[in-house]
Scaffold this motif. Structure first.
Motif, mmCIF file in Angstrom:
data_model
loop_
_atom_site.group_PDB
_atom_site.id
_atom_site.type_symbol
_atom_site.label_atom_id
_atom_site.label_comp_id
_atom_site.label_asym_id
_atom_site.label_seq_id
_atom_site.Cartn_x
_atom_site.Cartn_y
_atom_site.Cartn_z
ATOM 1 N N ALA A 66 -8.211 -2.987 9.291
ATOM 2 C CA ALA A 66 -9.206 -2.233 10.056
ATOM 3 C C ALA A 66 -10.608 -2.384 9.469
ATOM 4 O O ALA A 66 -11.600 -2.278 10.193
ATOM 5 N N ARG A 67 -10.693 -2.647 8.178
ATOM 6 C CA ARG A 67 -11.989 -2.778 7.507
ATOM 7 C C ARG A 67 -12.400 -4.234 7.299
ATOM 8 O O ARG A 67 -13.373 -4.517 6.623
ATOM 9 N N GLY A 68 -11.644 -5.151 7.873
ATOM 10 C CA GLY A 68 -11.983 -6.571 7.772
ATOM 11 C C GLY A 68 -11.830 -7.135 6.371
ATOM 12 O O GLY A 68 -12.513 -8.087 6.011
ATOM 13 N N MET A 69 -10.928 -6.579 5.579
ATOM 14 C CA MET A 69 -10.766 -6.996 4.191
ATOM 15 C C MET A 69 -9.559 -7.911 3.975
ATOM 16 O O MET A 69 -9.251 -8.272 2.846
ATOM 17 N N THR A 70 -8.896 -8.314 5.061
ATOM 18 C CA THR A 70 -7.747 -9.205 4.945
ATOM 19 C C THR A 70 -8.184 -10.502 4.274
ATOM 20 O O THR A 70 -9.190 -11.091 4.632
ATOM 21 N N GLY A 71 -7.437 -10.926 3.264
ATOM 22 C CA GLY A 71 -7.760 -12.145 2.529
ATOM 23 C C GLY A 71 -8.784 -11.939 1.431
ATOM 24 O O GLY A 71 -9.144 -12.890 0.734
ATOM 25 N N LYS A 72 -9.264 -10.720 1.249
ATOM 26 C CA LYS A 72 -10.298 -10.441 0.250
ATOM 27 C C LYS A 72 -9.788 -9.581 -0.903
ATOM 28 O O LYS A 72 -10.574 -9.159 -1.744
ATOM 29 N N LEU A 73 -8.484 -9.320 -0.946
ATOM 30 C CA LEU A 73 -7.928 -8.501 -2.019
ATOM 31 C C LEU A 73 -7.713 -9.352 -3.265
ATOM 32 O O LEU A 73 -7.430 -10.545 -3.174
ATOM 33 N N ILE A 74 -7.825 -8.720 -4.422
ATOM 34 C CA ILE A 74 -7.605 -9.441 -5.673
ATOM 35 C C ILE A 74 -6.118 -9.698 -5.872
ATOM 36 O O ILE A 74 -5.268 -9.017 -5.281
ATOM 37 N N ASP A 75 -5.804 -10.666 -6.701
ATOM 38 C CA ASP A 75 -4.410 -10.957 -7.023
ATOM 39 C C ASP A 75 -3.794 -9.768 -7.745
ATOM 40 O O ASP A 75 -4.437 -9.134 -8.572
ATOM 41 N N GLY A 76 -2.564 -9.497 -7.428
ATOM 42 C CA GLY A 76 -1.847 -8.400 -8.072
ATOM 43 C C GLY A 76 -1.722 -7.163 -7.211
ATOM 44 O O GLY A 76 -0.920 -6.279 -7.503
ATOM 45 N N ILE A 77 -2.514 -7.094 -6.139
ATOM 46 C CA ILE A 77 -2.423 -5.966 -5.210
ATOM 47 C C ILE A 77 -1.320 -6.279 -4.199
ATOM 48 O O ILE A 77 -1.305 -7.351 -3.601
ATOM 49 N N THR A 78 -0.431 -5.353 -4.009
ATOM 50 C CA THR A 78 0.639 -5.502 -3.028
ATOM 51 C C THR A 78 0.270 -4.695 -1.791
ATOM 52 O O THR A 78 -0.077 -3.516 -1.894
ATOM 53 N N THR A 79 0.319 -5.343 -0.633
ATOM 54 C CA THR A 79 0.035 -4.613 0.597
ATOM 55 C C THR A 79 1.339 -4.081 1.182
ATOM 56 O O THR A 79 2.398 -4.689 1.039
ATOM 57 N N VAL A 80 1.230 -2.917 1.815
ATOM 58 C CA VAL A 80 2.376 -2.290 2.471
ATOM 59 C C VAL A 80 1.959 -1.815 3.856
ATOM 60 O O VAL A 80 0.805 -1.476 4.082
ATOM 61 N N ASP A 81 2.915 -1.798 4.762
ATOM 62 C CA ASP A 81 2.682 -1.221 6.087
ATOM 63 C C ASP A 81 3.060 0.260 6.028
ATOM 64 O O ASP A 81 3.359 0.792 4.956
ATOM 65 N N TYR A 82 3.064 0.916 7.174
ATOM 66 C CA TYR A 82 3.384 2.344 7.177
ATOM 67 C C TYR A 82 4.812 2.616 6.697
ATOM 68 O O TYR A 82 5.072 3.591 6.003
ATOM 69 N N GLY A 83 5.724 1.736 7.042
ATOM 70 C CA GLY A 83 7.094 1.877 6.555
ATOM 71 C C GLY A 83 7.157 1.754 5.039
ATOM 72 O O GLY A 83 7.896 2.483 4.368
ATOM 73 N N GLY A 84 6.350 0.835 4.485
ATOM 74 C CA GLY A 84 6.268 0.682 3.033
ATOM 75 C C GLY A 84 5.670 1.905 2.375
ATOM 76 O O GLY A 84 6.053 2.271 1.254
ATOM 77 N N PHE A 85 4.717 2.540 3.043
ATOM 78 C CA PHE A 85 4.116 3.786 2.560
ATOM 79 C C PHE A 85 5.213 4.842 2.425
ATOM 80 O O PHE A 85 5.352 5.502 1.388
ATOM 81 N N VAL A 86 6.027 4.978 3.456
ATOM 82 C CA VAL A 86 7.125 5.948 3.431
ATOM 83 C C VAL A 86 8.102 5.606 2.306
ATOM 84 O O VAL A 86 8.557 6.489 1.577
#
Length: 99
Positions: A66-86
């Motif tokens: 939503a913030r246009g940051m896809t592909g701009k995260l540093i290495d080591g950060i794991t992304t999760v969807d809403y199911g991953g949040f739960v």
């Protein structure tokens, strides 16, 4: 413990307070504007780079997108969807929301 931060490191000191108090082995989930702290532009100033040495750091993918940051995260950060949040909430017996 799972720490959940939703404010940008540029707006408040919430993330810095969280990082100062979070014990080694804890997890940190960045949501809403806090995802800016996980980007290549914000990670050094936010303290996330150092936090990766002792915490597992996650970012909520829909907020990254939503913030246009896809592909701009540093290495080591794991992304999760809403199911991953739960799943993270269910996995950790204690959660702390930093508002």
């Amino acid at each position: 413990m799972l720490h959940i931060v939703n404010k940008s490191h540029a707006q408040t000191t919430t993330l810095q307070s969280c990082l100062r108090l979070a014990q080694s082995g804890s997890a940190l989930l960045l949501i809403e504007d806090a995802v800016y702290a996980a980007t290549t532009a914000g990670a050094a100033a936010s303290g996330v780079v150092e936090a990766l040495q002792r915490l597992k750091v996650y970012a909520l993918q829909p907020d990254v997108d939503a913030r246009g940051m896809t592909g701009k995260l540093i290495d080591g950060i794991t992304t999760v969807d809403y199911g991953g949040f739960v799943d993270l909430v269910a996995e950790h017996p204690t959660c702390q929301s930093w508002l």
